[in-house]
Design an enzyme around this catalytic site. Structure first.
Site, mmCIF file in Angstrom:
data_model
loop_
_atom_site.group_PDB
_atom_site.id
_atom_site.type_symbol
_atom_site.label_atom_id
_atom_site.label_comp_id
_atom_site.label_asym_id
_atom_site.label_seq_id
_atom_site.Cartn_x
_atom_site.Cartn_y
_atom_site.Cartn_z
ATOM 1 N N ARG A 1 0.824 -1.303 -0.074
ATOM 2 C CA ARG A 1 -0.038 0.063 -0.172
ATOM 3 C C ARG A 1 0.827 1.236 -0.044
ATOM 4 N NH1 ARG A 1 -3.346 3.128 4.127
ATOM 5 N NH2 ARG A 1 -5.485 3.554 3.094
ATOM 6 N N ILE B 1 -6.918 8.363 -0.660
ATOM 7 C CA ILE B 1 -6.998 6.700 -0.897
ATOM 8 C C ILE B 1 -7.962 6.215 0.185
ATOM 9 C CG2 ILE B 1 -4.784 6.603 0.711
ATOM 10 C CD1 ILE B 1 -4.122 3.745 -0.912
ATOM 11 N N SER B 2 -8.730 5.570 -0.030
ATOM 12 C CA SER B 2 -9.845 5.024 0.721
ATOM 13 C C SER B 2 -9.244 4.147 2.037
ATOM 14 C CB SER B 2 -10.736 3.957 0.212
ATOM 15 O OG SER B 2 -11.391 4.356 -0.849
ATOM 16 N N GLN B 3 -9.920 4.191 3.026
ATOM 17 C CA GLN B 3 -9.550 3.211 4.279
ATOM 18 C C GLN B 3 -9.606 1.923 3.753
ATOM 19 O OE1 GLN B 3 -12.807 3.316 7.015
ATOM 20 N NE2 GLN B 3 -11.742 2.219 8.688
#
Ligand code: SAH
Length: 226
Positions: free
Chosen positions: A35, A61-63
């Site tokens: 990530r 960026i999404s959780q």
């Protein structure tokens, strides 16, 4: 970043799975994705925390939990053709590709799309990245078995429903009130005249789905429609 695999494993086992993600295929795929490569230098140390992070251009960026939840709700089958609206960092698209589906992802901000493409190349993900207004879907690769919208949508777009294959499903955070969205899964049946079946899930926060395309020189190409 050293030992990212260990950190990704901890992220998945201690934070993502306990929040109610049961699909082991999603969890295993998530452990394999570095990530930190999708995150700007300034925030890299937080890459393996279960939190959204800025990726530039006022986007996030999404959780990881939310990426996992939406992926689980897609109920992917090997070889599915999937459209993602809102490439952002590219992390969600990588998660989909890691699960063995064929991904087309569309982003309205050229700068973000180009950064994501570099990471896809580096990690050898065969993801097709398009710069465009995802509200229109992407006709050349339609129909899609699955569609995932990763920006908060003010409404369900007809283009998505048209480009969805029969028996397919779309996962989208739909606006319920200003800045608040609720996750909707809409299935398209296989009947002669397809009908749609809706199931609502959690409330969530997302950056908004916007119109038009933003080129690198900051000029704004206005969408034909509003
Ligand atoms: N899936 C991303 C997170 C998405 S954030 C990830 O894994 O990092 C939402 C993204 O949707 C932002 O990058 C935003 O620019 C993009 N977006 C917003 N409206 C859009 C539209 N109409 N078409 C395509 N992308 C859009």
């Amino acid at each position: 970043m050293d030992q990212w695999e260990d950190m990704a494993q901890i992220l998945v086992e201690k934070y993502v799975a306990p929040q109610g993600i049961h699909d082991v295929r999603v969890l295993e795929a998530m452990k394999k994705i570095p990530r930190h490569l999708f995150i700007p230098e300034a925030y890299r140390e937080y890459s393996y925390m279960d939190s959204p992070l800025p990726v530039g251009e006022e986007q996030t960026i999404s959780q990881p939990f939310m990426a996992a939840k939406m992926t689980e709700l897609l109920a992917l089958k090997e070889g599915n053709k999937v459209l993602e609206v809102g490439t952002g960092s590219g992390y969600q698209a990588a998660l989909l590709a890691e699960m063995g589906v064929k991904v087309t992802t569309i982003e309205r901000i050229q700068h973000l799309a180009e950064k994501a493409r570099k990471v896809f190349r580096r990690l050898s993900y065969p993801i097709e990245s398009i710069i465009g207004d995802g509200r229109e879907g992407y006709v050349p690769n339609a129909p899609y078995d699955r569609i995932i919208v990763t920006a908060g949508a003010p409404r369900m777009e007809d283009s998505w429903l048209i480009q969805l294959a029969e028996g397919g499903r779309i996962v989208v955070p739909l606006s319920t009130q200003e800045g608040v969205y609720c996750l909707l899964v809409r299935k398209k049946t296989r009947e002669t005249v397809p009908v749609f079946e809706d199931t609502w899930y959690d409330y969530c926060r997302f950056v908004p789905l916007l119109s038009g395309v933003k080129k690198k020189d900051e000029s704004f190409v206005k969408a034909e429609r509003t």
